[in-house]
Design a protein around this motif. Structure first.
Motif, mmCIF file in Angstrom:
data_model
loop_
_atom_site.group_PDB
_atom_site.id
_atom_site.type_symbol
_atom_site.label_atom_id
_atom_site.label_comp_id
_atom_site.label_asym_id
_atom_site.label_seq_id
_atom_site.Cartn_x
_atom_site.Cartn_y
_atom_site.Cartn_z
ATOM 1 N N ALA A 37 0.857 -1.191 0.000
ATOM 2 C CA ALA A 37 0.000 0.000 0.000
ATOM 3 C C ALA A 37 0.887 1.232 0.000
ATOM 4 C CB ALA A 37 -0.921 0.006 1.212
ATOM 5 N N VAL A 38 0.376 2.309 -0.551
ATOM 6 C CA VAL A 38 1.135 3.566 -0.597
ATOM 7 C C VAL A 38 0.224 4.722 -0.213
ATOM 8 C CG1 VAL A 38 2.735 2.748 -2.377
ATOM 9 C CG2 VAL A 38 0.664 3.992 -3.046
ATOM 10 N N VAL A 39 0.843 5.783 0.245
ATOM 11 C CA VAL A 39 0.121 7.020 0.515
ATOM 12 C C VAL A 39 1.060 8.195 0.239
ATOM 13 C CG1 VAL A 39 0.756 7.267 2.965
ATOM 14 C CG2 VAL A 39 -1.418 8.182 2.156
ATOM 15 N N THR A 40 0.498 9.272 -0.251
ATOM 16 C CA THR A 40 1.199 10.550 -0.306
ATOM 17 C C THR A 40 0.425 11.517 0.566
ATOM 18 O OG1 THR A 40 1.927 10.145 -2.577
ATOM 19 C CG2 THR A 40 2.062 12.406 -1.771
ATOM 20 N N VAL A 41 1.122 12.176 1.475
ATOM 21 C CA VAL A 41 0.475 13.150 2.352
ATOM 22 C C VAL A 41 1.111 14.511 2.120
ATOM 23 C CG1 VAL A 41 -0.200 11.461 4.084
ATOM 24 C CG2 VAL A 41 2.025 12.594 4.286
ATOM 25 N N PRO A 97 -2.668 10.634 -2.965
ATOM 26 C CA PRO A 97 -3.679 9.587 -2.826
ATOM 27 C C PRO A 97 -3.243 8.516 -1.830
ATOM 28 C CG PRO A 97 -2.260 9.049 -4.643
ATOM 29 C CD PRO A 97 -1.693 10.303 -4.017
ATOM 30 N N MET A 98 -4.157 7.593 -1.526
ATOM 31 C CA MET A 98 -3.852 6.381 -0.775
ATOM 32 C C MET A 98 -4.411 5.203 -1.554
ATOM 33 S SD MET A 98 -5.143 3.749 1.236
ATOM 34 C CE MET A 98 -6.694 4.236 1.985
ATOM 35 N N GLY A 99 -3.631 4.141 -1.672
ATOM 36 C CA GLY A 99 -4.118 2.974 -2.394
ATOM 37 C C GLY A 99 -3.482 1.692 -1.884
ATOM 38 N N VAL A 100 -4.231 0.602 -1.986
ATOM 39 C CA VAL A 100 -3.768 -0.725 -1.594
ATOM 40 C C VAL A 100 -3.774 -1.611 -2.831
ATOM 41 C CG1 VAL A 100 -4.178 -2.738 -0.118
ATOM 42 C CG2 VAL A 100 -4.756 -0.434 0.715
ATOM 43 N N HIS A 101 -2.687 -2.329 -3.054
ATOM 44 C CA HIS A 101 -2.607 -3.251 -4.181
ATOM 45 C C HIS A 101 -3.698 -4.312 -4.056
ATOM 46 C CE1 HIS A 101 -1.008 -6.149 -7.049
ATOM 47 N NE2 HIS A 101 -0.150 -5.221 -7.474
ATOM 48 N N GLY A 155 -5.585 -5.250 6.209
ATOM 49 C CA GLY A 155 -5.264 -4.152 7.117
ATOM 50 C C GLY A 155 -4.222 -3.175 6.625
ATOM 51 N N TYR A 156 -3.765 -3.336 5.384
ATOM 52 C CA TYR A 156 -2.714 -2.430 4.898
ATOM 53 C C TYR A 156 -3.239 -1.012 4.637
ATOM 54 C CZ TYR A 156 0.442 -6.398 4.421
ATOM 55 O OH TYR A 156 1.241 -7.487 4.685
ATOM 56 N N GLY A 157 -4.532 -0.896 4.283
ATOM 57 C CA GLY A 157 -5.081 0.440 4.090
ATOM 58 C C GLY A 157 -5.074 1.235 5.382
ATOM 59 N N ARG A 158 -5.518 0.608 6.467
ATOM 60 C CA ARG A 158 -5.483 1.267 7.775
ATOM 61 C C ARG A 158 -4.054 1.586 8.160
ATOM 62 N NH1 ARG A 158 -4.507 -0.416 13.007
ATOM 63 N NH2 ARG A 158 -5.565 0.814 14.652
ATOM 64 N N ALA A 159 -3.137 0.624 7.946
ATOM 65 C CA ALA A 159 -1.744 0.815 8.354
ATOM 66 C C ALA A 159 -1.103 1.997 7.640
ATOM 67 C CB ALA A 159 -0.948 -0.469 8.087
ATOM 68 N N ILE A 160 -1.287 2.083 6.322
ATOM 69 C CA ILE A 160 -0.624 3.156 5.581
ATOM 70 C C ILE A 160 -1.276 4.508 5.885
ATOM 71 C CG2 ILE A 160 -1.967 3.028 3.440
ATOM 72 C CD1 ILE A 160 1.862 3.507 3.787
ATOM 73 N N THR A 161 -2.580 4.494 6.176
ATOM 74 C CA THR A 161 -3.238 5.746 6.549
ATOM 75 C C THR A 161 -2.738 6.234 7.896
ATOM 76 O OG1 THR A 161 -5.197 5.105 5.278
ATOM 77 C CG2 THR A 161 -5.473 6.846 6.919
ATOM 78 N N LEU A 162 -2.578 5.332 8.853
ATOM 79 C CA LEU A 162 -2.014 5.712 10.145
ATOM 80 C C LEU A 162 -0.595 6.244 9.982
ATOM 81 C CD1 LEU A 162 -3.252 2.788 12.422
ATOM 82 C CD2 LEU A 162 -3.944 5.195 12.557
ATOM 83 N N ALA A 163 0.196 5.592 9.128
ATOM 84 C CA ALA A 163 1.569 6.054 8.897
ATOM 85 C C ALA A 163 1.564 7.453 8.297
ATOM 86 C CB ALA A 163 2.298 5.074 7.978
ATOM 87 N N GLY A 164 0.643 7.707 7.373
ATOM 88 C CA GLY A 164 0.551 9.033 6.787
ATOM 89 C C GLY A 164 0.161 10.078 7.812
#
Length: 288
Positions: free
Chosen positions: A206-210, A223-227, A234-243
Motif C-alpha cells: 500500500a502507498v500514501v502521499t500526504v 492519494p492512498m491505495g492498496v494493491h 489491514g494495509y489500508g489502515r496501516a498506511i493511513t495511520l503512517a501518513g
C-alpha cells in the motif's frame, strides 16, 4: 475594484500555493488544498500551471481553482470572501461563459466548499448536485497509534513500486514511475511525503502521499491505495495511520481526506484509522 481572472505563471503559482496554505484551518469545510495542486504536478510543471485559475481584486488573490479535467473545476475562496457578492457573481459568470476559458459549454461540475455564496447563485442558475462525497477528518493533537506494519519512506528507487500499487488500487494503466519523479520535482514537493507499507516479504502492499500546509494547519491524504493482491489485510489502515503520523511530525494539526460515499470500503478504511466522517457533500453540476 475589478475582479481579474488569470492563469498564473511560475511566480503566480508560488503565490497561489502561499494563499492556499494560509486559507487552511481546522474548522474549515473540505476545500482545495495545496496538496491537490502538488499531486497534479505528476503531469508536469507546465501542464499544472495551465489548469490553475486565480481570481484577484486590487492585487489580492480571492479565489484559486484547478481543473481536474476540462469539465471539472475544484475551487476555494479566501475565508473572509465566502459571502463576497461581487466575487460570487463574477465566478458564476466565468463558470458559465466558455469564452472565459474556465469551463466549456455542456455538462460540467464544480467542487467548492460549503458556505460559499457561489452555491446559492448556482442554485438560482439551475445547477444541481452530483453524487455524494464523504469528508473525513482526524485530529493530530495526540500521538498516532502504531500502524502494525513495516513502513518505508519511498524515494526514487521505489518509484516503480509506487506506480504499480496505484495502478492496481485504482484499476487504471495511467500511473507510471514518471509520476513520482515529476511530482517530487515540482515546487510543492517539500510539503509532501510518500510512504509505503510492506508485507512480510518486503513487497510494497500500500502507498500514501500526504501533504502538509504548514505547521498548525490541516494536512491532506492524496492519494492512498492498496494493491489488489493485498486487500482485506489491514494495509489500508496501516498506511493511513503512517501518513497521519508523518503529517503530525511535519507539524500538521489535523489530517483530512474526501472520498465518494459509494466507496464504502474506502470510508471504512479511513474510519478504522481514526478519521471522523462529516456530513456528505456533492459537486455542483450543470447538465448538457
Amino acid at each position: 475594484m475589478t475582479i481579474v481572472l488569470g492563469t498564473p505563471n511560475a511566480d503566480g503559482m508560488r503565490e497561489a500555493r502561499g494563499v492556499l496554505r494560509e486559507w487552511q484551518y481546522d474548522g474549515a469545510p473540505m476545500q482545495l488544498h495545496p496538496g491537490d495542486i502538488g499531486w497534479n504536478y505528476r503531469f508536469g510543471t507546465a501542464e499544472t500551471a495551465a489548469v490553475v485559475r486565480t481570481w484577484s481584486r486590487d492585487g489580492r488573490l480571492l479565489a484559486v481553482g484547478m481543473l481536474d479535467s476540462p469539465t471539472v473545476l475544484r475551487i476555494t475562496v479566501a475565508p473572509d470572501a465566502f459571502r463576497d457578492e461581487d466575487l460570487a457573481r463574477r465566478l458564476v459568470e466565468d463558470l458559465s461563459l466558455p469564452e472565459r476559458g474556465v469551463l466549456p459549454a455542456g455538462a460540467v461540475s464544480v467542487e467548492a466548499p460549503l458556505g460559499l455564496l457561489l452555491h446559492d447563485l448556482l442554485t438560482e442558475e439551475g445547477w444541481g448536485l452530483d453524487e455524494p462525497w464523504t469528508p473525513l477528518f482526524r485530529d493530530l493533537a495526540e500521538a498516532v497509534e502504531d500502524p502494525g506494519a513495516r513502513i518505508e519512506r519511498m524515494g526514487a528507487e521505489q518509484a516503480q513500486d509506487f506506480a504499480d500499487v496505484l495502478r492496481s488500487a485504482f484499476n487504471t494503466s495511467r500511473p507510471t514511475r514518471d509520476y513520482w519523479h515529476a511530482m517530487t520535482a515540482g515546487p510543492f514537493s517539500a510539503d509532501a511525503r510518500c510512504l509505503g507499507a510492506c508485507d512480510d516479504q518486503g513487497n510494497v502492499a500500500a502507498v500514501v502521499t500526504v501533504w502538509s500546509a504548514g505547521p498548525g494547519k490541516p494536512g491532506l491524504v492524496e492519494p492512498m491505495g492498496v494493491h489488489a493482491d493485498h486487500r482485506g489485510r489491514g494495509y489500508g489502515r496501516a498506511i493511513t495511520l503512517a501518513g497521519a503520523a508523518a503529517l503530525r511530525e511535519m507539524g500538521s494539526s489535523s489530517v483530512r481526506v474526501c472520498t465518494l460515499s459509494s466507496n464504502v470500503g474506502g470510508v471504512a478504511t479511513y474510519r478504522a484509522a481514526g478519521f471522523e466522517a462529516r456530513p456528505e457533500i456533492g459537486d455542483r453540476i450543470r447538465k448538457a
